[in-house]
Structures are given as structure tokens and as C-alpha cells.
Design a protein around this motif. Structure first.
Motif, PDB file in Angstrom:
ATOM      1  N   GLY A  23       0.500  -1.731   0.167  1.00 47.00           N
ATOM      2  CA  GLY A  23      -0.121  -0.231   0.270  1.00 47.00           C
ATOM      3  C   GLY A  23       0.780   1.564  -0.061  1.00 47.00           C
ATOM      4  N   VAL A  24       1.899   1.228  -0.517  1.00 44.85           N
ATOM      5  CA  VAL A  24       2.855   2.127  -0.244  1.00 44.85           C
ATOM      6  C   VAL A  24       3.014   2.739  -1.225  1.00 44.85           C
ATOM      7  CG1 VAL A  24       5.183   2.904  -0.132  1.00 44.85           C
ATOM      8  CG2 VAL A  24       4.582   2.175   2.042  1.00 44.85           C
ATOM      9  N   ARG A  25       2.401   4.009  -1.785  1.00 40.93           N
ATOM     10  CA  ARG A  25       2.165   4.547  -3.342  1.00 40.93           C
ATOM     11  C   ARG A  25       3.704   4.857  -3.874  1.00 40.93           C
ATOM     12  NH1 ARG A  25      -4.371   6.201  -3.476  1.00 40.93           N
ATOM     13  NH2 ARG A  25      -4.716   4.140  -3.052  1.00 40.93           N
ATOM     14  N   ALA A  26       4.541   4.262  -3.956  1.00 41.95           N
ATOM     15  CA  ALA A  26       5.456   4.927  -4.983  1.00 41.95           C
ATOM     16  C   ALA A  26       6.255   4.028  -5.914  1.00 41.95           C
ATOM     17  CB  ALA A  26       6.640   5.616  -3.944  1.00 41.95           C
ATOM     18  N   PRO A  27       7.056   4.641  -6.733  1.00 39.38           N
ATOM     19  CA  PRO A  27       6.895   4.039  -7.726  1.00 39.38           C
ATOM     20  C   PRO A  27       8.373   2.451  -7.059  1.00 39.38           C
ATOM     21  CG  PRO A  27       7.277   6.343  -9.011  1.00 39.38           C
ATOM     22  CD  PRO A  27       6.562   5.665  -7.029  1.00 39.38           C
ATOM     23  N   SER A  28       8.153   1.640  -7.152  1.00 39.17           N
ATOM     24  CA  SER A  28       8.878   0.168  -6.703  1.00 39.17           C
ATOM     25  C   SER A  28      10.651   0.714  -6.935  1.00 39.17           C
ATOM     26  CB  SER A  28       8.578  -0.990  -7.391  1.00 39.17           C
ATOM     27  OG  SER A  28       9.320  -1.541  -6.712  1.00 39.17           O
ATOM     28  N   ASP A  29      10.954   1.046  -8.473  1.00 44.42           N
ATOM     29  CA  ASP A  29      12.348   1.185  -8.603  1.00 44.42           C
ATOM     30  C   ASP A  29      12.812   2.464  -8.155  1.00 44.42           C
ATOM     31  OD1 ASP A  29      12.085  -0.915 -10.276  1.00 44.42           O
ATOM     32  OD2 ASP A  29      11.599  -0.625 -11.899  1.00 44.42           O
ATOM     33  N   LEU A  30      12.133   3.380  -8.000  1.00 45.01           N
ATOM     34  CA  LEU A  30      13.057   4.643  -6.818  1.00 45.01           C
ATOM     35  C   LEU A  30      12.265   3.867  -6.052  1.00 45.01           C
ATOM     36  CD1 LEU A  30      13.104   7.431  -6.770  1.00 45.01           C
ATOM     37  CD2 LEU A  30      10.952   8.163  -6.384  1.00 45.01           C
ATOM     38  N   LEU A  31      11.900   3.351  -5.040  1.00 45.17           N
ATOM     39  CA  LEU A  31      12.164   3.489  -3.639  1.00 45.17           C
ATOM     40  C   LEU A  31      13.430   2.310  -3.202  1.00 45.17           C
ATOM     41  CD1 LEU A  31      10.896   3.936  -1.336  1.00 45.17           C
ATOM     42  CD2 LEU A  31       9.322   1.711  -1.566  1.00 45.17           C
ATOM     43  N   TYR A  32      13.375   1.518  -4.551  1.00 38.38           N
ATOM     44  CA  TYR A  32      14.703   0.367  -4.221  1.00 38.38           C
ATOM     45  C   TYR A  32      15.898   1.264  -4.195  1.00 38.38           C
ATOM     46  CZ  TYR A  32      18.066  -1.945  -6.292  1.00 38.38           C
ATOM     47  OH  TYR A  32      19.537  -3.369  -6.474  1.00 38.38           O
ATOM     48  N   ALA A  33      16.063   1.776  -5.789  1.00 32.00           N
ATOM     49  CA  ALA A  33      17.406   2.696  -5.686  1.00 32.00           C
ATOM     50  C   ALA A  33      17.955   3.955  -4.125  1.00 32.00           C
ATOM     51  CB  ALA A  33      16.638   4.005  -7.032  1.00 32.00           C
ATOM     52  N   TYR A  34      16.617   4.373  -3.650  1.00 31.54           N
ATOM     53  CA  TYR A  34      16.544   4.974  -2.433  1.00 31.54           C
ATOM     54  C   TYR A  34      17.543   3.822  -1.310  1.00 31.54           C
ATOM     55  CZ  TYR A  34      16.549   7.065   1.911  1.00 31.54           C
ATOM     56  OH  TYR A  34      16.497   6.847   2.835  1.00 31.54           O
ATOM     57  N   PHE A  35      17.085   3.327  -1.716  1.00 28.38           N
ATOM     58  CA  PHE A  35      16.943   2.083  -0.558  1.00 28.38           C
ATOM     59  C   PHE A  35      18.948   1.609  -1.084  1.00 28.38           C
ATOM     60  CE2 PHE A  35      13.117  -0.121   0.770  1.00 28.38           C
ATOM     61  CZ  PHE A  35      12.559   0.993   1.705  1.00 28.38           C
ATOM     62  N   ARG A  36      18.936   0.938  -1.910  1.00 27.85           N
ATOM     63  CA  ARG A  36      20.582   0.467  -2.037  1.00 27.85           C
ATOM     64  C   ARG A  36      20.977   1.904  -1.861  1.00 27.85           C
ATOM     65  NH1 ARG A  36      21.834  -1.554  -8.252  1.00 27.85           N
ATOM     66  NH2 ARG A  36      24.109  -1.751  -7.826  1.00 27.85           N
ATOM     67  N   LEU A  37      21.464   3.253  -2.250  1.00 28.71           N
ATOM     68  CA  LEU A  37      21.761   4.144  -2.095  1.00 28.71           C
ATOM     69  C   LEU A  37      22.452   4.437  -0.759  1.00 28.71           C
ATOM     70  CD1 LEU A  37      20.995   6.950  -4.654  1.00 28.71           C
ATOM     71  CD2 LEU A  37      22.735   6.061  -4.710  1.00 28.71           C
ATOM     72  N   ALA A  38      21.520   4.581  -0.029  1.00 28.66           N
ATOM     73  CA  ALA A  38      20.822   4.555   1.352  1.00 28.66           C
ATOM     74  C   ALA A  38      21.096   3.788   2.597  1.00 28.66           C
ATOM     75  CB  ALA A  38      19.934   5.260   1.865  1.00 28.66           C
ATOM     76  N   SER A  39      21.168   2.279   2.377  1.00 27.31           N
ATOM     77  CA  SER A  39      21.465   0.784   3.246  1.00 27.31           C
ATOM     78  C   SER A  39      22.868   1.240   3.837  1.00 27.31           C
ATOM     79  CB  SER A  39      20.622   0.247   2.540  1.00 27.31           C
ATOM     80  OG  SER A  39      21.282  -0.302   1.632  1.00 27.31           O
ATOM     81  N   ASP A  40      22.317   0.267   4.851  1.00 28.68           N
ATOM     82  CA  ASP A  40      23.761   0.221   6.330  1.00 28.68           C
ATOM     83  C   ASP A  40      24.026  -1.288   5.392  1.00 28.68           C
ATOM     84  OD1 ASP A  40      26.049   0.325   7.653  1.00 28.68           O
ATOM     85  OD2 ASP A  40      25.024   0.876   8.896  1.00 28.68           O
ATOM     86  N   PRO A  41      25.201  -1.928   4.782  1.00 31.48           N
ATOM     87  CA  PRO A  41      25.843  -3.480   4.506  1.00 31.48           C
ATOM     88  C   PRO A  41      25.248  -3.708   5.835  1.00 31.48           C
ATOM     89  CG  PRO A  41      26.686  -1.646   3.001  1.00 31.48           C
ATOM     90  CD  PRO A  41      26.185  -0.063   4.007  1.00 31.48           C
ATOM     91  N   ALA A  42      25.994  -2.980   6.742  1.00 32.32           N
ATOM     92  CA  ALA A  42      26.231  -3.590   7.902  1.00 32.32           C
ATOM     93  C   ALA A  42      25.005  -3.717   8.744  1.00 32.32           C
ATOM     94  CB  ALA A  42      27.115  -2.795   8.553  1.00 32.32           C
ATOM     95  N   GLN A  43      24.537  -3.099   8.904  1.00 29.48           N
ATOM     96  CA  GLN A  43      22.824  -3.450   8.851  1.00 29.48           C
ATOM     97  C   GLN A  43      21.590  -3.790   7.985  1.00 29.48           C
ATOM     98  OE1 GLN A  43      21.823   0.186  11.261  1.00 29.48           O
ATOM     99  NE2 GLN A  43      20.435  -1.025  12.944  1.00 29.48           N
ATOM    100  N   PRO A  44      22.139  -5.266   7.292  1.00 30.32           N
ATOM    101  CA  PRO A  44      21.276  -5.300   6.649  1.00 30.32           C
ATOM    102  C   PRO A  44      19.448  -5.741   7.253  1.00 30.32           C
ATOM    103  CG  PRO A  44      21.855  -7.670   7.697  1.00 30.32           C
ATOM    104  CD  PRO A  44      22.355  -6.455   7.875  1.00 30.32           C
ATOM    105  N   ILE A  45      18.405  -5.204   6.456  1.00 26.30           N
ATOM    106  CA  ILE A  45      17.553  -5.359   6.300  1.00 26.30           C
ATOM    107  C   ILE A  45      16.613  -6.719   7.395  1.00 26.30           C
ATOM    108  CG2 ILE A  45      16.467  -3.223   4.733  1.00 26.30           C
ATOM    109  CD1 ILE A  45      15.093  -6.124   3.190  1.00 26.30           C
ATOM    110  N   LYS A  46      15.391  -6.555   7.839  1.00 18.95           N
ATOM    111  CA  LYS A  46      15.212  -7.148   8.639  1.00 18.95           C
ATOM    112  C   LYS A  46      13.512  -7.993   8.399  1.00 18.95           C
ATOM    113  CE  LYS A  46      17.833  -6.316  12.904  1.00 18.95           C
ATOM    114  NZ  LYS A  46      18.473  -5.453  11.948  1.00 18.95           N
ATOM    115  N   PRO A  47      13.487  -9.363   8.731  1.00 16.70           N
ATOM    116  CA  PRO A  47      12.018  -9.785   7.827  1.00 16.70           C
ATOM    117  C   PRO A  47      10.901  -9.458   8.945  1.00 16.70           C
ATOM    118  CG  PRO A  47      13.348 -11.784   8.895  1.00 16.70           C
ATOM    119  CD  PRO A  47      13.569 -10.766   8.567  1.00 16.70           C
TER     120      PRO A  47
END
Length: 332
Positions: free
Chosen positions: A58-82
Motif C-alpha cells: 500500500g505504499v504508493r511510490a514507484p518500486s524502482d525509485l524506492l529500491y534505488a533509494y534503499f540501495r543508496l542509503a542502506s547500511d551494508p552492516a545493518q541489513p533489513i530484517k524480515p
């Protein structure tokens, strides 16, 4: 040469503009399909999968744009959690990524009540919202095996408290948390026990605490009720406590304890058998655990309910019989 320089300048300007636009977008509230939406991130999900799940939820945003941001801003030492996450109005892409990295999942709660038996615990787990019924088809013995306590009776092994769990957690995980807390509380109580108790082990303290829990109507009476039972154990007098008889009757008990029930022998009938019953009869809380190991110094051997939640304590059988006549039969 001048043309090439202009071209690179334009590229740099466009790149800067794009980066600026992306930064601005990350600070703006996400558009949502409702006031709040839930997203489910499966175990092992990639950043791309997490972005896609967010859009599906239900998040209304382009999936590719959201992914691009996640990829740029995420911390490799702190992966997302399920897990299951709630996204509310006003949350930005940056806040969403932080939530995923920190594991700030949807948290629910279940309360296990002092004095409940194991059957009641299982019923509460079965009714809890979004709790996976992993133990649904297990026998009590199977459950204790899964918890690493093979052969141990489950009654009284879980501490009554409020437990928080992530959405779609296993009921077995809640039981494990409760069991570990009871182990810790019992160990602490046993280490703080008074001298001279006729209790040989933490196990016996737990059994006595469960009886105190079921016999107590008023919290302040717990230590003296425990003192009565300690006195009886010291002199070899039978405990003669109704809650143990009721427990031994199991599902046969219809809410009315009859005189014939008191003489019907079961392993838990403390009218027909001396000493403590073989297992706890309920979940004692911390106050009952402490009362069992730090009972009041009393000479009382009997008690009877007054009818207002409190108990009347007596030293002799004659005094006790007069109290029973007064408080239970309405005599003088």
C-alpha cells in the motif's frame, strides 16, 4: 573540445538535479493507500524485494525509485530484517528504511494470568492475534520436548506476565520466553529462601507456591498461608487443600466440590496423600514464589475464607471449627 565540456557540464547539472530531487523525495511523507498499511518482508529478502513488498502493501511510490533509494542509503552492516511492519501517514522513505533496518516490527501482546493452569495457557495462545499455532497439534509432552525440557510436566513451568511478540511469531517462542522467565524467578526465589524450610529443592518451592497462589484471595495473606502449609509439612500433617483436589479431578470438576471428591484419591489429593503433590497445580506469580520461600513466622495450622477475600487463621482445630461455623455457615 568546448562542446564536450558543455556536454559534461550538462550531465553534471542533471545528475546534481537528480540527486537533489531524490534527496528531497526522501524527506517527504510517503503516499499510502490508507491511513496505515502493513507490509510483509520475507526472510532473506533483498532490498528490491523489500521495495516491491512495500508497494504491494500500500505504499504508493514507484518500486524502482524506492529500491534505488534503499540501495543508496542502506547500511551494508545493518541489513533489513524480515517481519511485519506498519507504515503510517507522515512516514518518509528514510523513516521506512530505518524501520526495516532496526526491525521495528508490528508488536502484539498476550497476558498469561497468575493462577492459570497449562490448559488455560494453551487456550489463550490459541486465541491470540497473529500468533502462529505451532503447538496446536502437540501433546504437552511434545511441547516440553520442543522447549528442551523432555519428560518435565508443563504445569507451573511458565511465568505469568505480559509478553510482546512480533506479528506471526510462533506460540512456542512465547512459551519459551515465559519458561525462561519462570526459571529465572524460581532460581532467584530459591537463593533468597529462609533457613529451616522443609523444602528440599526449587521444585518443591514451585509446587508450594502454586498452592499458595490458588489459595490466596487477598494478596497480604500469602506469606501467612504459606506459613500454615510450612507448619503442616514440618509436623507431617496433610496439607488438605481444596485446589489440589480440584486439579486432580481435571475436567471432571463441574465447579462444585463435593465431600466425596475429598476422599477420591488422585496423586494431587492432599486429603488422601501426605506431603506436596507431584507437580505444581498452576502458575504462581512472583509474590507467591517469595511467600513459599519466605513464609510468615506463624503458629497457625488452619485458615478459612472470611467471604471478603481475606482469610481467618487459627492455631487449633477447635478455633478453626468455630471460624468455619462463623464465616462459612453463618453461625455465631
Amino acid at each position: 573540445m568546448r562542446l564536450i565540456s558543455k556536454f559534461f557540464l550538462i550531465v553534471l547539472v542533471l545528475a546534481a538535479a537528480g540527486a537533489g530531487a531524490l534527496w528531497w523525495w526522501t524527506t517527504q511523507p510517503l503516499a499510502l493507500a490508507a491511513e496505515k498499511v502493513e507490509i510483509s518482508v520475507p526472510p532473506g529478502a533483498s532490498l528490491r524485494t523489500a521495495a516491491r513488498k512495500a508497494v504491494e502493501g500500500g505504499v504508493r511510490a514507484p518500486s524502482d525509485l524506492l529500491y534505488a533509494y534503499f540501495r543508496l542509503a542502506s547500511d551494508p552492516a545493518q541489513p533489513i530484517k524480515p517481519g511485519e511492519y506498519e507504515v503510517t501517514r507522515g512516514m518518509t522513505p528514510r523513516a521506512l528504511l530505518e524501520k526495516l533496518e532496526q526491525g521495528d516490527r508490528i508488536v502484539l501482546a498476550i497476558t498469561l494470568v497468575e493462577g492459570w493452569n497449562f490448559r488455560q495457557v494453551r487456550e489463550a495462545l490459541a486465541k491470540a492475534d497473529h500468533l502462529k499455532p505451532e503447538t496446536r497439534d502437540m501433546t504437552p509432552a511434545d511441547i516440553m520436548q520442543a522447549l528442551g525440557k523432555p519428560g518435565l510436566h508443563p504445569e507451573g513451568r511458565f511465568f505469568p506476565d505480559t509478553y510482546h511478540y512480533a506479528k506471526n511469531s510462533s506460540d512456542l517462542a512465547v512459551l519459551r520466553q515465559s519458561m525462561q522467565l519462570m526459571d529465572a524467578r524460581l532460581t532467584a526465589a530459591w537463593e533468597a529462601r529462609s533457613n529451616g524450610l522443609p523444602l528440599k529443592s526449587p521444585e518443591e518451592a514451585l509446587i508450594l507456591a502454586s498452592i499458595v497462589e490458588k489459595e490466596t484471595g487477598k494478596a497480604a495473606d500469602r506469606p501467612e498461608i504459606a506459613g500454615v502449609f510450612i507448619n503442616r509439612l514440618k509436623i507431617g500433617m496433610r496439607l488438605q487443600t481444596d485446589p489440589t483436589v480440584i486439579y486432580g479431578l481435571g475436567e471432571k470438576f463441574d465447579g462444585n466440590l463435593r465431600r466425596s471428591d475429598l476422599t477420591t484419591d488422585t496423586p494431587w489429593n492432599t486429603y488422601t496423600r501426605a506431603g506436596l503433590p507431584p507437580t505444581p497445580i498452576a502458575m504462581p506469580g512472583r509474590a507467591s514464589l517469595m511467600a513459599a520461600v519466605q513464609p510468615a513466622a506463624t503458629s497457625s495450622l488452619y485458615f478459612v475464607a472470611r467471604g471478603d477475600g481475606s482469610s481467618h487463621f487459627s492455631r487449633s482445630l477447635d478455633e478453626h471449627n468455630r471460624a468455619v461455623n462463623k464465616f462459612q455457615r453463618g453461625g455465631n
